[in-house]
Design a protein around this motif. Structure first.
Motif, PDB file in Angstrom:
ATOM      1  N   ASP A 127      -5.977  18.090 -58.488  1.00 51.45           N
ATOM      2  CA  ASP A 127      -6.003  17.318 -56.947  1.00 51.45           C
ATOM      3  C   ASP A 127      -7.386  16.676 -56.709  1.00 51.45           C
ATOM      4  O   ASP A 127      -8.349  17.412 -57.153  1.00 51.45           O
ATOM      5  N   HIS A 135      -9.477  20.213 -56.851  1.00 53.20           N
ATOM      6  CA  HIS A 135      -8.665  21.479 -57.486  1.00 53.20           C
ATOM      7  C   HIS A 135      -8.076  21.158 -58.653  1.00 53.20           C
ATOM      8  O   HIS A 135      -7.654  20.043 -58.877  1.00 53.20           O
ATOM      9  N   LYS A 154      -7.418  28.828 -61.991  1.00 52.67           N
ATOM     10  CA  LYS A 154      -7.541  27.926 -60.987  1.00 52.67           C
ATOM     11  C   LYS A 154      -8.871  27.539 -60.679  1.00 52.67           C
ATOM     12  O   LYS A 154      -9.653  28.518 -60.443  1.00 52.67           O
ATOM     13  N   TYR A 155      -9.188  26.453 -60.378  1.00 49.95           N
ATOM     14  CA  TYR A 155     -10.776  26.093 -60.104  1.00 49.95           C
ATOM     15  C   TYR A 155     -10.883  25.354 -58.801  1.00 49.95           C
ATOM     16  O   TYR A 155     -10.181  24.181 -58.619  1.00 49.95           O
ATOM     17  N   ARG A 156     -11.574  25.494 -57.788  1.00 49.90           N
ATOM     18  CA  ARG A 156     -11.695  24.672 -56.545  1.00 49.90           C
ATOM     19  C   ARG A 156     -13.364  24.441 -56.713  1.00 49.90           C
ATOM     20  O   ARG A 156     -14.245  25.220 -56.681  1.00 49.90           O
ATOM     21  N   GLU A 159     -16.704  25.916 -54.928  1.00 46.53           N
ATOM     22  CA  GLU A 159     -16.273  27.049 -54.378  1.00 46.53           C
ATOM     23  C   GLU A 159     -15.922  28.284 -55.419  1.00 46.53           C
ATOM     24  O   GLU A 159     -16.401  29.373 -54.906  1.00 46.53           O
ATOM     25  N   TYR A 161     -13.392  30.010 -58.848  1.00 49.34           N
ATOM     26  CA  TYR A 161     -12.250  29.996 -59.699  1.00 49.34           C
ATOM     27  C   TYR A 161     -11.268  31.534 -59.693  1.00 49.34           C
ATOM     28  O   TYR A 161     -12.276  32.178 -59.570  1.00 49.34           O
TER      29      TYR A 161
END
Length: 185
Positions: A127, A135, A154-156, A159, A161
């Motif tokens: 994203d 993301h 999942k990695y943001r 912020e 993961y």
């Protein structure tokens, strides 16, 4: 006079042969065809190095432990994301690619889905917001006669993961592992 008319086609042939014999730099041939996870996470390692603390929660078969970590090795921690890179020339036709643009025509999302069940990385979704990665979500699975495993990563950006893994080995109970890291700014 006849020689002048013959020289022009010979000149064109020489020009064509010279042009076709020039070496093309290897990097030009091997340019990324898909989103380059390895490069992105290498850049993230460097960007995250400025943060010295993170809250890390580890869950193993339902038992959870949370720690405040003063030093975190982001190269080691993010390696599992970089290892999910699908950017290989031999895989160009083995993933379905879809993209979504926002109303302003900017890239909002990239989706890659494996067309071949033998590929480990089944799904990669990125994203974007204002041209920057917001993301990343990855699904990996593998299976053989002894072991079946599934991983959801999942990695943001800036912020944290999370990594969720399920592993089933023949003759043993399923293991469920989870790691969640929140970066302290």
């Amino acid at each position: 006079m006849e020689n002048k008319h013959l020289l022009f086609p010979i000149f064109l042939l020489q020009l064509f042969l010279l042009g076709s014999c020039t070496d093309i730099p290897e990097t030009a041939v091997q340019q990324s065809q898909f989103f380059d996870l390895k490069q992105y996470f290498k850049e993230q390692e460097e960007a995250l190095a400025k943060y010295k603390q993170a809250e890390k929660t580890t869950t193993i078969n339902g038992k959870t432990e949370t720690k405040l970590i003063d030093e975190i090795d982001f190269a080691e921690e993010l390696a599992v994301f970089a290892d999910s890179d699908i950017n290989k020339a031999s895989w160009l036709d083995r993933y379905e690619v879809d993209s979504t643009l926002n109303t302003a025509g900017q890239l909002q999302q990239l989706q890659y889905h494996a067309l071949d069940d033998k590929l480990r990385t089944k799904s990669l979704v990125i994203d974007f917001k204002d041209g920057q990665v917001l993301h990343i979500a990855i699904e990996n699975t593998s299976s053989n006669a002894i072991n079946t495993s599934q991983q959801v990563l999942k990695y943001r950006a800036d912020e944290g993961y999370s990594i969720q893994s399920r592993q089933k080995v023949v003759g043993a109970e399923e293991r469920v592992l989870g790691v969640s890291v929140q970066i302290k700014k």
